[in-house]
Design an enzyme around this catalytic site. Structure first.
Site, PDB file in Angstrom:
ATOM      1  N   HIS A 140      -7.575  -5.918   1.576  1.00  0.00           N
ATOM      2  CA  HIS A 140      -6.405  -5.052   1.578  1.00  0.00           C
ATOM      3  C   HIS A 140      -5.250  -5.648   2.371  1.00  0.00           C
ATOM      4  CE1 HIS A 140      -4.520  -1.277   0.629  1.00  0.00           C
ATOM      5  NE2 HIS A 140      -4.261  -1.026   1.896  1.00  0.00           N
ATOM      6  N   SER A 143       0.821  -1.201   0.000  1.00  0.00           N
ATOM      7  CA  SER A 143       0.000   0.000   0.000  1.00  0.00           C
ATOM      8  C   SER A 143       0.860   1.258   0.000  1.00  0.00           C
ATOM      9  CB  SER A 143      -0.986  -0.046   1.166  1.00  0.00           C
ATOM     10  OG  SER A 143      -2.064   0.817   0.943  1.00  0.00           O
ATOM     11  N   ASP A 146     -10.033  -6.264  -2.437  1.00  0.00           N
ATOM     12  CA  ASP A 146      -9.501  -5.044  -1.823  1.00  0.00           C
ATOM     13  C   ASP A 146     -10.379  -3.855  -2.209  1.00  0.00           C
ATOM     14  OD1 ASP A 146      -7.965  -2.959  -0.834  1.00  0.00           O
ATOM     15  OD2 ASP A 146      -6.070  -3.754  -1.621  1.00  0.00           O
TER      16      ASP A 146
END
Length: 306
Positions: free
Chosen positions: A270, A80, A242
């Site tokens: 995620h 991320s 996600d």
């Protein structure tokens, strides 16, 4: 030699793991570090406090760590916000990386993330006004944004948290529930035992003000055209469920980087590298095996880490 702090796990070829906006390097400790060290790699983790900062600050922190290791170019693994920082490093300092795994990443903002950011900004403004007027009683410590994650230039406010300095948050039970449904897959949410464990974890994190859960930040500029200049071998890993970094955005990054590979894990949100660690680790180790090993080594043949 930089004074950058990092933690070394095992011996062998260094692999640097870059956490998301939660900033806690221990997020890799339970699944990825053991897999890497068992495969003969040396895992390098580090903490960072850049959740409310532009991505270039985490990129600078990553540059310090990789430079401090003192090894030849090494593989980088980012999740991320951590992946976004790796992407920028591949543009500015490609000599530092021999390859990169980018999990739950993106090269631009999206409508859902933008809407969520606006909603959270409105919530924070309401909370701020409430605390200023005395409507909400403070509870717990002020948020430092450590429970967040998302696009590169964003600020990353902890969900349900009052702005830094207000001294208050929404109830941890609520915060943990929101983190649960936004970070995990429907398959995990259908497993009542797993839900109980994850809720406990998220609630403890909410109470302590630290968390590995990820949140989107403010909208970002489109970086896809810039990624065409990346020459480092890249694997992009998307997680099919996600909602914070939708898999199609990861596919766009893979399409933008010349020669990049793309893989997608089903039944993963995620935090897919924690939900499906065995599948993620297989992708990671298989990719690392394709990278060349070069540079200065210790007497046992391992790249030197100081």
């Amino acid at each position: 030699m930089s004074g950058a702090a990092y933690t070394v796990h095992g011996t062998g070829r260094p692999v640097v793991l870059v956490a998301g906006a939660g900033g806690d390097g221990r997020i890799w400790a339970h699944h990825q570090v053991p897999a890497l060290t068992a495969a003969g790699h040396q895992a390098i983790t580090f903490d960072h406090d850049t959740a409310n900062s532009p991505v270039h600050e985490l990129t600078a922190r990553l540059r310090e760590v990789v430079s401090a290791i003192g090894s030849p170019p090494c593989p980088l693994v980012g999740h991320s916000l951590g992946a976004l920082a790796v992407q920028e490093l591949l543009l500015t300092d490609p000599r530092l990386a021999s390859g990169a795994v980018l999990a739950a990443t993106r090269g631009r903002s999206d409508a859902v993330g933008d809407a969520l950011y606006r909603a959270e900004a409105a919530l924070a403004e309401t909370a701020s006004a409430g605390y200023a007027s005395g409507e909400y009683a403070p509870s717990g410590s002020a948020s430092d944004g450590s429970a967040s994650d998302g696009p590169p230039t964003g600020g990353y406010a902890s969900y349900g948290s009052a702005p830094a300095g207000t001294g208050g948050r929404l109830p941890p039970e609520y915060e943990s529930f929101v983190r649960l449904v936004q970070n995990l897959s429907p398959r995990t949410l259908a497993d009542e035992g797993a839900v109980t464990e994850w809720l406990d974890l998220f609630e403890v994190a909410a109470l302590s003000g630290t968390s590995a859960t990820q949140r989107p930040g403010r909208p970002v500029s489109n970086r896809l055209a810039a990624y065409a200049r990346i020459t480092t071998p890249v694997l992009v890993v998307g997680f099919a469920d996600d909602v914070l970094a939708p898999a199609y955005l990861g596919r766009e990054v893979a399409a933008a980087v010349p020669g990049a590979r793309y893989a997608e894990l089903a039944d993963a949100g995620h935090l897919g590298f924690l939900e499906r660690p065995a599948a993620f680790n297989t992708l990671l180790l298989d990719f690392l095996a394709t990278l060349p090993t070069t540079g200065t080594t210790d007497a046992d043949g391992a790249p030197r880490v100081r």
